[in-house]
Write an enzyme that holds these catalytic residues in place. Structure first.
Site, mmCIF file in Angstrom:
data_model
loop_
_atom_site.group_PDB
_atom_site.id
_atom_site.type_symbol
_atom_site.label_atom_id
_atom_site.label_comp_id
_atom_site.label_asym_id
_atom_site.label_seq_id
_atom_site.Cartn_x
_atom_site.Cartn_y
_atom_site.Cartn_z
ATOM 1 N N VAL A 197 2.860 -1.742 0.977
ATOM 2 C CA VAL A 197 2.845 -2.044 -0.444
ATOM 3 C C VAL A 197 2.761 -0.733 -1.209
ATOM 4 O O VAL A 197 1.856 0.071 -0.983
ATOM 5 C CB VAL A 197 1.661 -2.957 -0.829
ATOM 6 C CG1 VAL A 197 1.599 -3.146 -2.342
ATOM 7 C CG2 VAL A 197 1.788 -4.310 -0.139
ATOM 8 N N ALA B 254 -0.539 3.473 -2.483
ATOM 9 C CA ALA B 254 0.203 2.667 -1.519
ATOM 10 C C ALA B 254 -0.743 2.315 -0.375
ATOM 11 O O ALA B 254 -1.831 2.880 -0.258
ATOM 12 C CB ALA B 254 1.422 3.417 -0.992
ATOM 13 N N LYS B 255 -0.342 1.388 0.443
ATOM 14 C CA LYS B 255 -1.106 1.043 1.644
ATOM 15 C C LYS B 255 -0.194 0.301 2.590
ATOM 16 O O LYS B 255 0.786 -0.331 2.169
ATOM 17 C CB LYS B 255 -2.303 0.151 1.290
ATOM 18 C CG LYS B 255 -3.457 0.276 2.274
ATOM 19 C CD LYS B 255 -4.187 1.594 2.081
ATOM 20 C CE LYS B 255 -5.437 1.658 2.917
ATOM 21 N NZ LYS B 255 -6.208 2.899 2.641
ATOM 22 N N GLY B 256 -0.496 0.375 3.878
ATOM 23 C CA GLY B 256 0.315 -0.328 4.852
ATOM 24 C C GLY B 256 -0.487 -0.649 6.087
ATOM 25 O O GLY B 256 -1.644 -0.235 6.225
ATOM 26 N N ASP C 185 -5.751 5.458 8.681
ATOM 27 C CA ASP C 185 -6.728 4.521 8.150
ATOM 28 C C ASP C 185 -7.391 3.858 9.357
ATOM 29 O O ASP C 185 -7.293 4.385 10.478
ATOM 30 C CB ASP C 185 -6.032 3.488 7.240
ATOM 31 C CG ASP C 185 -6.983 2.791 6.284
ATOM 32 O OD1 ASP C 185 -7.743 1.923 6.750
ATOM 33 O OD2 ASP C 185 -6.984 3.108 5.089
#
Length: 411
Positions: free
Chosen positions: A56, A101-103, A142
């Protein structure tokens, strides 16, 4: 309330304090891009397995989007969306030139061999390589990922786009990583804690601390607080919880965990119920693990005077209200755990300039950024007569809103 609803609620509260136009508010909340895809790999035994991956990209008004990739069974759309949005406000709070953002992949890394993790990471990279880039979106480690994961991403991305070490941060030093990056999130938490305590006329030395989570962030927080004279009286992770009212010997506990892989059977402490750790008597509680651990069910029993949110979204809104009424001071996640993305920025600066800073410079710059951000948050608290969470949110949202308007919103 799930992570996305909680994050949206905080954003909307900040938007009201800032008197943002309702259409503009909706625009700021809407992600720039959301991607959901299948990652299928062969296992070592020849069988095929499939997992769902996400990326995202929330906002790029202040610069390329930035955010981690996590491998965890609970990775799902709403969580990734919430964390991407938090990264937008977090990068703005510490004033580094990025968006959010992140995934991640909904999987359990411990169930994979090293070769299977590599295959999964390379397939993940193949799915997103055309929508990430040094000037577009820069991933980082992460939960469940690390420097080796970033090395695989960098290598796979380079097959499509040429050698690109700056495509990720948190990579191995040998491949262009930054000194101090491994400890950066934990060290940033400690710098933030020092700033908060100083504002209340206190220091780390002599205070009692309880730390939930003893992974990368929690272990570094424990080590650095111990070095500064803080008394860590209880610690927990997925293997259990250990306490010592006289203060745990953190170097010995770290060595024990390294050798045994567990907090259990530590000679210098007593085992305790992990569920009771959050309500253990202490001056400062530091949640460093998963989101949503402080809820309306346990908030009333929390005895800490200060809570430092080293984890993302550890406090539900209902718990937030209960704790605030009790007079507990909460240092919010979008500031407290911003040390990692700040040093990721330093890593990209070094990559782009083809130089390497020594660790002393990295840590000194991190301390400067964290101190400056705290002062800016306090200024917003005075302006809007709000608590630290809303001070941080109004600071981050206002900076993103200003850049969005300057670039030409609605054109």
């Amino acid at each position: 309330m799930n992570a996305l609803a909680s994050t949206n609620r905080n954003f909307r509260h900040a938007a009201r304090l800032l008197s943002l136009d309702s259409k503009f508010e909706k625009s700021l909340l809407m992600p720039y891009r959301e991607i959901k895809f299948e990652c299928t790999i062969p296992k070592d035994d020849g069988s095929l397995v499939s997992y769902v991956g996400f990326r995202v990209q929330h906002d790029n008004s202040r610069g390329p989007m930035k955010g981690g990739i996590r491998y965890h069974p609970k990775v799902e759309h709403d969580e990734v969306n919430a964390l991407a949005q938090l990264m937008t406000w977090k990068t703005a709070v510490v004033n580094v030139p990025y968006g959010g953002a992140k995934g991640g992949i909904g999987c359990s890394p411990k169930d994979f061999s090293v070769s299977e993790l590599e295959r999964l990471t390379r397939v993940f990279t193949q799915k997103i390589h055309d929508v990430i880039g040094v000037n577009i979106d820069v991933p980082a480690p992460d939960m469940g990922t690390n420097a080796q994961t970033m090395a695989w991403i960098s290598d796979e991305y380079s097959k499509f786009h040429g050698y690109s070490p700056a495509i990720v941060t948190g990579k191995p030093i040998e491949l262009g990583g930054s000194l101090g990056r491994e400890a950066a999130t934990g060290r940033g938490v400690v710098f933030a804690t020092e700033a908060l305590l100083a504002d209340h006329g206190k220091s780390i030395k002599g205070l009692t601390f309880v730390i939930q989570g003893f992974g990368n962030v929690g272990s570094w927080v424990a080590r650095l607080i111990h070095e500064r004279g803080g008394k860590i009286i209880a610690v927990s992770d997925v293997t259990g919880a250990v306490k010592n009212p006289n203060g745990l010997d953190i170097p010995a506990l770290l060595e024990h965990k390294e050798k045994s892989g567990s907090l259990s059977n530590f000679d210098d402490g007593d085992m305790m119920n992990a569920d009771e750790l959050l309500i253990h008597e202490c001056d400062v509680l530091v949640p460093c693990a998963l989101s949503g651990v402080l809820t309306r069910e346990n908030a009333g029993d929390v005895k800490a005077k200060f809570i430092i949110e080293a984890a993302n979204n550890p406090t539900d809104p209902e718990a937030d209200e209960i704790l605030s009424k009790k007079g507990v001071v909460i240092l919010p996640d979008i500031y407290a755990n911003a040390g990692g993305v700040t040093v990721s920025y330093f890593e990209l600066v070094q990559n782009n300039q083809h130089i390497m800073w020594d660790e002393e410079k990295v840590n000194a710059e991190l301390k400067k950024y964290m101190a400056g951000a705290f002062n800016s948050i306090k200024s917003m608290c005075r302006t809007h007569e709000c608590n630290l969470r809303m001070g941080a949110f109004t600071l981050g949202v206002s900076r993103v809103a200003q850049c969005t308007l300057l670039r030409g919103w609605g054109c």
